[in-house]
Enzyme design. Structure first.
Site, PDB file in Angstrom:
ATOM      1  N   ASP A  48     -42.083  -9.455 -19.099  1.00 32.77           N
ATOM      2  CA  ASP A  48     -40.850  -9.728 -19.845  1.00 32.77           C
ATOM      3  C   ASP A  48     -40.470  -8.502 -20.672  1.00 32.77           C
ATOM      4  O   ASP A  48     -40.857  -7.362 -20.355  1.00 32.77           O
ATOM      5  CB  ASP A  48     -41.053 -10.991 -20.709  1.00 32.77           C
ATOM      6  CG  ASP A  48     -39.769 -11.732 -21.035  1.00 32.77           C
ATOM      7  OD1 ASP A  48     -39.022 -11.264 -21.925  1.00 32.77           O
ATOM      8  OD2 ASP A  48     -39.497 -12.779 -20.413  1.00 32.77           O
ATOM      9  N   ASP A  49     -39.745  -8.707 -21.722  1.00 32.27           N
ATOM     10  CA  ASP A  49     -39.177  -7.644 -22.559  1.00 32.27           C
ATOM     11  C   ASP A  49     -40.260  -6.725 -23.135  1.00 32.27           C
ATOM     12  O   ASP A  49     -41.397  -7.154 -23.346  1.00 32.27           O
ATOM     13  CB  ASP A  49     -38.423  -8.324 -23.713  1.00 32.27           C
ATOM     14  CG  ASP A  49     -37.350  -7.447 -24.305  1.00 32.27           C
ATOM     15  OD1 ASP A  49     -37.243  -6.274 -23.910  1.00 32.27           O
ATOM     16  OD2 ASP A  49     -36.619  -7.959 -25.181  1.00 32.27           O
ATOM     17  N   ASP A 127     -31.601 -11.293 -18.957  1.00 30.50           N
ATOM     18  CA  ASP A 127     -31.333 -11.907 -20.255  1.00 30.50           C
ATOM     19  C   ASP A 127     -29.878 -11.677 -20.711  1.00 30.50           C
ATOM     20  O   ASP A 127     -29.077 -11.096 -19.971  1.00 30.50           O
ATOM     21  CB  ASP A 127     -32.337 -11.307 -21.267  1.00 30.50           C
ATOM     22  CG  ASP A 127     -32.810 -12.316 -22.292  1.00 30.50           C
ATOM     23  OD1 ASP A 127     -32.131 -13.321 -22.506  1.00 30.50           O
ATOM     24  OD2 ASP A 127     -33.876 -12.066 -22.908  1.00 30.50           O
ATOM     25  N   TRP A 162     -29.157 -18.863 -21.374  1.00 34.09           N
ATOM     26  CA  TRP A 162     -29.389 -19.971 -22.322  1.00 34.09           C
ATOM     27  C   TRP A 162     -28.344 -21.095 -22.236  1.00 34.09           C
ATOM     28  O   TRP A 162     -28.001 -21.716 -23.250  1.00 34.09           O
ATOM     29  CB  TRP A 162     -29.438 -19.435 -23.760  1.00 34.09           C
ATOM     30  CG  TRP A 162     -30.119 -18.130 -23.914  1.00 34.09           C
ATOM     31  CD1 TRP A 162     -31.374 -17.819 -23.470  1.00 34.09           C
ATOM     32  CD2 TRP A 162     -29.606 -16.939 -24.539  1.00 34.09           C
ATOM     33  NE1 TRP A 162     -31.670 -16.516 -23.783  1.00 34.09           N
ATOM     34  CE2 TRP A 162     -30.607 -15.952 -24.446  1.00 34.09           C
ATOM     35  CE3 TRP A 162     -28.412 -16.627 -25.176  1.00 34.09           C
ATOM     36  CZ2 TRP A 162     -30.444 -14.668 -24.948  1.00 34.09           C
ATOM     37  CZ3 TRP A 162     -28.239 -15.350 -25.690  1.00 34.09           C
ATOM     38  CH2 TRP A 162     -29.254 -14.392 -25.575  1.00 34.09           C
ATOM     39  N   ASP A 184     -34.636 -20.675 -26.481  1.00 35.21           N
ATOM     40  CA  ASP A 184     -36.056 -20.436 -26.207  1.00 35.21           C
ATOM     41  C   ASP A 184     -36.938 -21.610 -26.636  1.00 35.21           C
ATOM     42  O   ASP A 184     -36.770 -22.165 -27.722  1.00 35.21           O
ATOM     43  CB  ASP A 184     -36.530 -19.184 -26.954  1.00 35.21           C
ATOM     44  CG  ASP A 184     -35.941 -17.929 -26.345  1.00 35.21           C
ATOM     45  OD1 ASP A 184     -35.076 -18.039 -25.439  1.00 35.21           O
ATOM     46  OD2 ASP A 184     -36.331 -16.832 -26.777  1.00 35.21           O
TER      47      ASP A 184
END
Ligand code: GLA
Length: 381
Positions: A48-49, A127, A162, A184
């Protein structure tokens, strides 16, 4: 075809946040194989990030892996993951920066997709932070959708906006294979309960090729998450993790583990590799369950009834309250008429033990925050 069934794997974010590095990724991949998670169906190892340098390379314009965290570059990590028979996933963002403030792919989509392909990447989580106000969310996902297709490599596209812009209505059309519909998750009972309660109207859009993603699982984290954020607090009990995992399976949601695989307890390993639950999640028809609110209690308990392929059915009884409840349901609400001459014969999905046959109603005791899940078929009375 990618994502014929909900993608399964692991993502670094929930436990490691921005503190990700080659050692953690490779150790996790090795542990996956040692524990048999790959045989249970989990195959994507996703970074991930936080994997890159803070700025793009000034000459090539490419995003560059962090030299300290990934001293051998990304291709080498991807090779090690592939050598174990697993798939390799990465992360970028539709905005100018990622949520962790690293370079995003806005206006660099095609270059970045080619770079991910060069790394041997099989999965991209995309994202939604730092979106310019004038930018159009759906268009940004269309762009990366095309860029990945043009990259020369088959890359699963995992959208993460989201639930913005009513994403469920259009995301399938841009080539994505899964899409987040919520903010999240964090490692608490309330968090996964609220996510589950928000999903029922969205699940009808989820189907083979493109699945509704209720976020990475916190199962097995026990509060050992992302230091300094709410993911690092609290944690859940075994019963709560059972409920979380079972809900995701009934929803046919992607099963992306977020715990530290190197510290997975035997109970949690048994849970996430439970054959009946994975069979429910991975059912080729991926039908949403019929949801029933159990109104006799104030705890918003739920009963789910899900059609599976091959004439099977799954049922889930969830107690979201603080006390044990006998959760009652009339099978007629799911279509089983008392005059049908049929009974529903069920086994317990957790223990594999026969549970019984039912014609009109069920009355199932469920401990607080826990669930009972059954799988079975209709038979002549
Ligand atoms: C967003 C996403 C998370 C994670 C972080 C990384 O919050 O929704 O899943 O990828 O960004 O910064």
């Amino acid at each position: 075809m990618l994502a014929k069934t909900p993608p399964m794997g692991w993502n670094s974010w929930n436990t490691f946040g921005l503190n990700i590095n080659e050692e953690v990724v490779v150790e996790t991949a090795k542990e996956f194989v040692r524990l048999g998670l790959d045989k249970a169906g989990y195959k994507y190892i996703v970074i991930d990030d936080g994997w890159s340098e803070l700025d793009r390379d000034p000459v090539s314009g490419k995003i560059v892996p962090d030299h300290v965290k990934f001293p051998n570059g990304m291709k080498s990590v991807s090779d090690k993951v592939h050598e174990l028979g697993l798939k390799f996933g990465m992360y970028s963002c539709a905005g100018t920066r990622t949520c962790g403030d690293y370079p995003g792919s806005f206006d660099h989509e095609f270059l970045d997709a080619r770079t991910f392909a060069e790394y041997g990447c099989d999965y991209l989580k995309y994202d939604f932070c730092y979106m310019p106000r004038t930018a159009n969310g759906p268009l940004m996902y269309r762009r990366m959708g095309l860029a990945l297709k043009a990259s020369g490599r088959e890359i699963l596209f995992s959208a993460c906006s989201w639930g913005r812009d009513e994403v469920h209505k259009w995301i399938r059309s841009v080539g994505a294979h899964m899409y987040r519909t919520t903010g999240d998750i964090n490692d608490s009972f309330e968090s996964f309960r609220d996510i589950a309660f928000s999903q029922q109207d969205l699940l009808g859009y989820s189907a083979p090729g493109c699945f509704n993603d209720t976020d990475m699982l916190t199962v097995g984290m026990f509060g050992n998450g992302l230091v300094g954020t709410e993911l690092g607090h609290g944690g859940c009990t075994d019963a709560e993790y059972r409920s979380q995992f079972a809900l995701w399976c009934l929803f046919s949601a992607p099963l992306i583990l977020g715990c530290d695989i190197r510290k997975l307890s035997p109970e949690m390993l048994a849970l996430v590799t439970n054959k009946n639950l994975i069979r429910i999640d991975q059912d080729e028809e991926a039908r949403p369950p019929i949801e029933q609110h159990v109104s006799l209690t104030s705890a918003k308990n739920r009963v789910y009834f899900k059609h599976l392929s091959g004439g099977e059915y799954a049922m889930g009884f969830f107690n979201f309250g603080e006390h044990e409840h006998r959760i009652r349901t009339n099978l007629t609400d799911f279509g089983l008429s008392a005059s049908s001459g049929l009974k529903l014969t069920l086994k317990d999905a957790f223990t594999d033990e026969p549970f019984g046959s039912f014609t009109e109603y069920m009355n199932v005791p469920v401990a607080p925050h826990d669930c009972r899940v059954f799988i079975g078929r209709l038979e002549n009375v």
